[in-house]
Write a protein that holds these residues in place. Structure first.
Motif, PDB file in Angstrom:
ATOM      1  N   VAL A 171      50.719  37.295  52.259  1.00  0.00           N
ATOM      2  CA  VAL A 171      49.516  36.533  51.906  1.00  0.00           C
ATOM      3  C   VAL A 171      48.468  37.423  51.248  1.00  0.00           C
ATOM      4  O   VAL A 171      47.909  37.071  50.203  1.00  0.00           O
ATOM      5  CB  VAL A 171      48.925  35.813  53.142  1.00  0.00           C
ATOM      6  N   ASP A 172      48.190  38.582  51.830  1.00  0.00           N
ATOM      7  CA  ASP A 172      47.157  39.458  51.282  1.00  0.00           C
ATOM      8  C   ASP A 172      47.478  39.868  49.845  1.00  0.00           C
ATOM      9  O   ASP A 172      46.609  39.828  48.970  1.00  0.00           O
ATOM     10  CB  ASP A 172      46.983  40.697  52.171  1.00  0.00           C
ATOM     11  N   GLU A 173      48.715  40.241  49.593  1.00  0.00           N
ATOM     12  CA  GLU A 173      49.116  40.636  48.234  1.00  0.00           C
ATOM     13  C   GLU A 173      49.055  39.451  47.272  1.00  0.00           C
ATOM     14  O   GLU A 173      48.636  39.597  46.121  1.00  0.00           O
ATOM     15  CB  GLU A 173      50.526  41.247  48.236  1.00  0.00           C
ATOM     16  N   THR A 174      49.466  38.286  47.744  1.00  0.00           N
ATOM     17  CA  THR A 174      49.419  37.089  46.895  1.00  0.00           C
ATOM     18  C   THR A 174      47.976  36.749  46.544  1.00  0.00           C
ATOM     19  O   THR A 174      47.668  36.431  45.391  1.00  0.00           O
ATOM     20  CB  THR A 174      50.121  35.905  47.586  1.00  0.00           C
ATOM     21  N   VAL A 175      47.081  36.834  47.519  1.00  0.00           N
ATOM     22  CA  VAL A 175      45.660  36.559  47.269  1.00  0.00           C
ATOM     23  C   VAL A 175      45.117  37.538  46.228  1.00  0.00           C
ATOM     24  O   VAL A 175      44.407  37.137  45.296  1.00  0.00           O
ATOM     25  CB  VAL A 175      44.847  36.617  48.581  1.00  0.00           C
ATOM     26  N   LYS A 176      45.458  38.805  46.356  1.00  0.00           N
ATOM     27  CA  LYS A 176      45.000  39.805  45.374  1.00  0.00           C
ATOM     28  C   LYS A 176      45.509  39.470  43.972  1.00  0.00           C
ATOM     29  O   LYS A 176      44.770  39.590  42.992  1.00  0.00           O
ATOM     30  CB  LYS A 176      45.466  41.206  45.780  1.00  0.00           C
ATOM     31  N   GLU A 177      46.763  39.047  43.872  1.00  0.00           N
ATOM     32  CA  GLU A 177      47.338  38.678  42.571  1.00  0.00           C
ATOM     33  C   GLU A 177      46.642  37.448  41.989  1.00  0.00           C
ATOM     34  O   GLU A 177      46.337  37.408  40.795  1.00  0.00           O
ATOM     35  CB  GLU A 177      48.843  38.415  42.702  1.00  0.00           C
ATOM     36  N   VAL A 178      46.402  36.448  42.832  1.00  0.00           N
ATOM     37  CA  VAL A 178      45.715  35.239  42.358  1.00  0.00           C
ATOM     38  C   VAL A 178      44.313  35.602  41.873  1.00  0.00           C
ATOM     39  O   VAL A 178      43.882  35.155  40.803  1.00  0.00           O
ATOM     40  CB  VAL A 178      45.667  34.144  43.451  1.00  0.00           C
ATOM     41  N   LEU A 179      43.610  36.423  42.625  1.00  0.00           N
ATOM     42  CA  LEU A 179      42.260  36.834  42.219  1.00  0.00           C
ATOM     43  C   LEU A 179      42.284  37.571  40.883  1.00  0.00           C
ATOM     44  O   LEU A 179      41.419  37.350  40.030  1.00  0.00           O
ATOM     45  CB  LEU A 179      41.615  37.709  43.293  1.00  0.00           C
ATOM     46  N   LYS A 180      43.262  38.429  40.708  1.00  0.00           N
ATOM     47  CA  LYS A 180      43.396  39.161  39.450  1.00  0.00           C
ATOM     48  C   LYS A 180      43.569  38.179  38.285  1.00  0.00           C
ATOM     49  O   LYS A 180      42.965  38.329  37.230  1.00  0.00           O
ATOM     50  CB  LYS A 180      44.605  40.105  39.534  1.00  0.00           C
ATOM     51  N   ILE A 181      44.381  37.159  38.509  1.00  0.00           N
ATOM     52  CA  ILE A 181      44.642  36.158  37.469  1.00  0.00           C
ATOM     53  C   ILE A 181      43.382  35.354  37.156  1.00  0.00           C
ATOM     54  O   ILE A 181      43.006  35.201  35.995  1.00  0.00           O
ATOM     55  CB  ILE A 181      45.788  35.210  37.898  1.00  0.00           C
ATOM     56  N   ILE A 182      42.719  34.842  38.177  1.00  0.00           N
ATOM     57  CA  ILE A 182      41.596  33.938  37.912  1.00  0.00           C
ATOM     58  C   ILE A 182      40.330  34.671  37.493  1.00  0.00           C
ATOM     59  O   ILE A 182      39.462  34.073  36.866  1.00  0.00           O
ATOM     60  CB  ILE A 182      41.313  32.967  39.084  1.00  0.00           C
ATOM     61  N   LYS A 183      40.234  35.941  37.792  1.00  0.00           N
ATOM     62  CA  LYS A 183      39.045  36.704  37.403  1.00  0.00           C
ATOM     63  C   LYS A 183      39.194  37.350  36.028  1.00  0.00           C
ATOM     64  O   LYS A 183      38.237  37.890  35.499  1.00  0.00           O
ATOM     65  CB  LYS A 183      38.736  37.789  38.445  1.00  0.00           C
ATOM     66  N   SER A 184      40.405  37.303  35.454  1.00  0.00           N
ATOM     67  CA  SER A 184      40.605  37.963  34.151  1.00  0.00           C
ATOM     68  C   SER A 184      40.155  37.087  32.998  1.00  0.00           C
ATOM     69  O   SER A 184      39.921  35.938  33.092  1.00  0.00           O
ATOM     70  CB  SER A 184      42.062  38.345  33.968  1.00  0.00           C
TER      71      SER A 184
END
Length: 184
Positions: A171-184
């Motif tokens: 979950v933690d890694e997935t959240v980090k990946e999602v944040l990277k996507i939506i913040k780019s």
């Protein structure tokens, strides 16, 4: 609708962890808002209007359909469910990133209507892990589990129709990946 890059669809099969990932996203970012659906069904114990759902009557819901006031809508188990367009627009105009946690067919509808929106499909690490997660919930009878797993196969096969596909190993890694996507 303005600034559709702030409209984020998160989808994937039942049991993949969408709700858990979204809860973490919301806890970590105050500029992300989870869309609230309208429904004609009665509230369940503990559910609150304007928090869990917008509980409205069938006549009003159908009127909103006629006036094209939903981003998407569907009828399920005798009740109507839909995403009110006005609320999504309002939140986007206020600068929020709007998340839609939605099933795959609804996600496809939104992506078709609003191709500028961003769609993320969450995959399980394996079909075995998905089955384990669904069974560990302890809320489903065997036939319901079989239906969910069968549906998951169909949904996973359509994952290539989405902008990003992430495997939810952690979950933690997935959240980090999602944040990277939506913040780019």
């Amino acid at each position: 609708m303005k600034n559709l890059k702030k409209l984020i669809i998160i989808t994937g099969p039942s049991g993949v962890g969408k709700g858990t990932v979204i809860k973490e996203l919301l806890d970590r970012n105050k500029d992300i808002w989870l869309s609230i659906s309208a429904t004609t069904r009665n509230p369940r114990v503990g559910e609150k209007d304007d928090l869990n759902y917008y509980f409205i009557g069938e006549e009003r819901f159908k009127d909103m359909i006629d006036k094209k006031e939903f981003l998407e809508w569907a009828q399920f188990a005798g009740n109507y469910y839909g995403t009110p367009l006005s609320t999504v627009n309002e939140k986007i105009e206020k600068g929020f990133i709007v998340l839609l946690e939605i099933e795959v067919e609804g996600a496809k509808q939104i992506k078709e209507k609003f191709p500028e929106s961003l769609s993320i499909f969450l995959l399980p690490p394996s079909k075995e892990e998905l089955e384990k997660r669904i069974r560990n919930r302890g809320t489903e009878k065997e036939e319901a589990i079989d239906r969910r797993l069968s549906r998951a196969n169909y949904e996973i096969a359509s994952s290539n129709q989405f902008d990003f596909v992430l495997t939810n190993h952690d979950v933690d890694e997935t959240v980090k990946e999602v944040l990277k996507i939506i913040k780019s």
